[in-house]
Design a protein around this motif. Sequence first.
Motif, PDB file in Angstrom:
ATOM      1  N   LYS A   1       0.829  -1.213   0.000  1.00 35.85           N
ATOM      2  CA  LYS A   1       0.000   0.000   0.000  1.00 35.85           C
ATOM      3  C   LYS A   1       0.864   1.263   0.000  1.00 35.85           C
ATOM      4  O   LYS A   1       0.526   2.260  -0.624  1.00 35.85           O
ATOM      5  N   THR A   2       1.997   1.206   0.714  1.00 32.30           N
ATOM      6  CA  THR A   2       2.806   2.402   0.910  1.00 32.30           C
ATOM      7  C   THR A   2       3.358   2.936  -0.406  1.00 32.30           C
ATOM      8  O   THR A   2       3.389   4.158  -0.621  1.00 32.30           O
TER       9      THR A   2
ATOM     10  N   ALA B   1       0.929   8.549  10.955  1.00 29.20           N
ATOM     11  CA  ALA B   1       1.031   7.162  11.410  1.00 29.20           C
ATOM     12  C   ALA B   1       0.678   7.092  12.895  1.00 29.20           C
ATOM     13  O   ALA B   1       0.907   8.052  13.639  1.00 29.20           O
TER      14      ALA B   1
ATOM     15  N   HIS C   1       8.255   4.299   7.925  1.00 30.24           N
ATOM     16  CA  HIS C   1       7.827   4.955   6.690  1.00 30.24           C
ATOM     17  C   HIS C   1       8.900   5.940   6.203  1.00 30.24           C
ATOM     18  O   HIS C   1       9.165   6.037   4.996  1.00 30.24           O
TER      19      HIS C   1
ATOM     20  N   ASP D   1      -2.246   6.423   7.774  1.00 28.08           N
ATOM     21  CA  ASP D   1      -1.999   4.980   7.799  1.00 28.08           C
ATOM     22  C   ASP D   1      -2.660   4.354   9.021  1.00 28.08           C
ATOM     23  O   ASP D   1      -2.779   4.991  10.063  1.00 28.08           O
ATOM     24  N   GLU D   2      -3.058   3.080   8.877  1.00 27.28           N
ATOM     25  CA  GLU D   2      -3.797   2.385   9.935  1.00 27.28           C
ATOM     26  C   GLU D   2      -4.936   3.291  10.397  1.00 27.28           C
ATOM     27  O   GLU D   2      -5.099   3.585  11.578  1.00 27.28           O
ATOM     28  N   GLN D   3      -5.767   3.699   9.430  1.00 27.41           N
ATOM     29  CA  GLN D   3      -6.714   4.786   9.655  1.00 27.41           C
ATOM     30  C   GLN D   3      -7.734   4.493  10.754  1.00 27.41           C
ATOM     31  O   GLN D   3      -8.264   5.407  11.362  1.00 27.41           O
TER      32      GLN D   3
ATOM     33  N   MET E   1      -5.325   4.515   4.756  1.00 26.23           N
ATOM     34  CA  MET E   1      -4.847   3.161   4.462  1.00 26.23           C
ATOM     35  C   MET E   1      -5.082   2.263   5.667  1.00 26.23           C
ATOM     36  O   MET E   1      -4.954   2.696   6.809  1.00 26.23           O
ATOM     37  N   THR E   2      -5.403   1.001   5.417  1.00 27.04           N
ATOM     38  CA  THR E   2      -5.566   0.042   6.502  1.00 27.04           C
ATOM     39  C   THR E   2      -5.206  -1.354   6.030  1.00 27.04           C
ATOM     40  O   THR E   2      -5.458  -1.711   4.876  1.00 27.04           O
TER      41      THR E   2
END
Length: 684
Positions: free
Chosen positions: A291-292, A313, A322, A392-394, A418-419
């Motif tokens: 995803k990154t 993050a 990251h 990220d890791e929403q 993103m998750t």
Amino acid sequence: MDLHTPITQIDRVGKAMAAKLKILGIATAGDLLFHLPFRYDDFSQSLPISQLTAGSRVNIVGEIEMINNKRSFRRRLVITEALVSDPSGVVRAVWFNQPFLIRNLKVGDRISLAGKVEEEYGQPVMVSPVYEKSSSQALHTQGLVPNYSLTANLTQKQLRWLISQVISLAKTLTDWLPADILTNYKLMDLRRAIYAVHFPKSLVEAEAARQRLAFDELLRLQLRAQISRRRLKKMSACPVVFQAAATKQFVAGLPFTLTADQRRAAWTILKDIDRSEPMTRLLEGDVGSGKTVVALIAIYNTALNNLQSALLAPTEVLASQHFLSLSRLSAKTKLTIALLTANKCQLSGAEKIKRPELMRQIAAGEVDLVIGTHALIQEKVVFKNLALAVVDEQHRFGVGQRQALLKKNQPAPHLLSMTATPIPRSLALALYDDLSLSIIKEQPSGRIPIITKIFAEEERSQAYEFMRQEITKGRQAFVICPLIDESDKLGAKSATAEYERLARDIFPEFKLGLLHGKLKSVDKEKVFQAFTRGQTDILVATAVVEVGIDVPNATVMMIESAERFGLAQLHQYRGRVGRGEYQSYCLLSAAIADKAKDRLAMMLKFNNGFDLAKADLKFRGPGEVYGTLQKGFSELKVASLFDFVLMSQAKEAAQHLLTASPNLHDFPLIKEKLGEADKNVHFE
């Protein structure tokens, strides 16, 4: 007494008890009323003693004929033994290390016992049964008995008794849902639901109560999401014009080939950000799906437009990871990347930079991408032209935190969340109504499937020898423990003790590192960097490595007490290896019962997080209906992530309410309830 009565004014709650309850977030009678059970013990089967059979879980009511303590010198235990009779027969009950029982229970007392029946010398015996003196209202031994989250030195009996003292307050509750919603979705009214969730007459009633309380949570979530979406639609954004030639050159220069899913997701995002209305998109992908790099393509285009990006993050470890990985992937470009957290301040290409100078550069637009934690949301962090915000890791950030990031610029930045939490497409669309959805299911080319094995305690030496062989080849390994420090009560391995044992007795020839949440940030960074650079061979850690660690040279993931983790969490740990060109392995150590063994066997069967998430749900018993959601969804305590029907109904109800009254002025109780849950919701 009312819902706002301080907990200290309830009978038998002194300062010590109040301090324990405070740890659970219980300060008032209302807090206690809404402290919900996570499962039930089913003692609805009440039998005469003569009908007891080994293996059954039952309730009996009888009279104590004999009770005494005796000492077992071999095991250094005090054994309390009692004979309990009813008109049909006599049964022996045994408790260990509870000598005080003979002060509470006397010959002639009528008691109710509940627990599992075992067999000794052909006769039934109840070992460590729950007991209470027989009365008209049995809280602990009859019917469906609730189990609650506890803290140290607080018992289920104490909590049940306290809740029984405030349960009458349920009748004072005002139901915040309109009558037509209750009728349309066949929901239990709030007063009855609260009473039934604590003291249900049947599993059917308990499930109906759960459905009502879960609907409440999902409706609040849906209302917040839809209000957020409507608010965003009123905003304008700065278009990020697609730079075709430069983007193709950048992608061609990557050290790997993008998968078809990655290309599709990247193209969708690039089209979205090339518009004058803010993008709100969720990029969902399994562990290690890449995803990154998809986010980096959008970030690179943003920089080519002389605009800025931010990446938020949830942890400093993940933010640092990251920073390293994105700096490496963009090394051939002119992309300027900064790391900004509460404890760290760094700029790509520069050895040292002071925080005021970095803040000046960000405000002047001299930094293309700023990576950080919650520190990015602070008012003193000022961007010149923030056009893209990546979260990220929403699921670990609330709507309000996302909104704070969006307020960093005017016009509003595009939002990419993103998750890696494995949510089926239909559920993700229902759960995140304020976000469009892209899914990456393919793994990057060249990834070798991870081999997963479960090993028993007698196979531990072979597991260590296998790990030694891998490290001798030049590889690295993780050892994950569920605890930081030792606990006699839990009987699980701790990271500190395991680190010392492995370094001293098992792997004295290798270098080991220890990483856990109690370490200072600077110490965490040193340990993390040493492992990333290959300076340590084995990293002993806790859940702090669940997300964000990317060490391609690591090929062994050993997880101690694996039965204590959910499948989704185990899958996250497993995803820390298998990121390089080498065959990788996940070794699960578990002292397990049959049910847990079957559940862990799913780790051997599935390498896909979506399939594992579905399998995890199947292994949750009918009574274990609370607190089963994946870690991170803190706003949901009762609802199940996989309850698609209820989630769809909540979405439909939210649309109905907002259509009827966009500002919810016609539903003041709902507006008040929503405000209590999220102070950052705005009604335009």
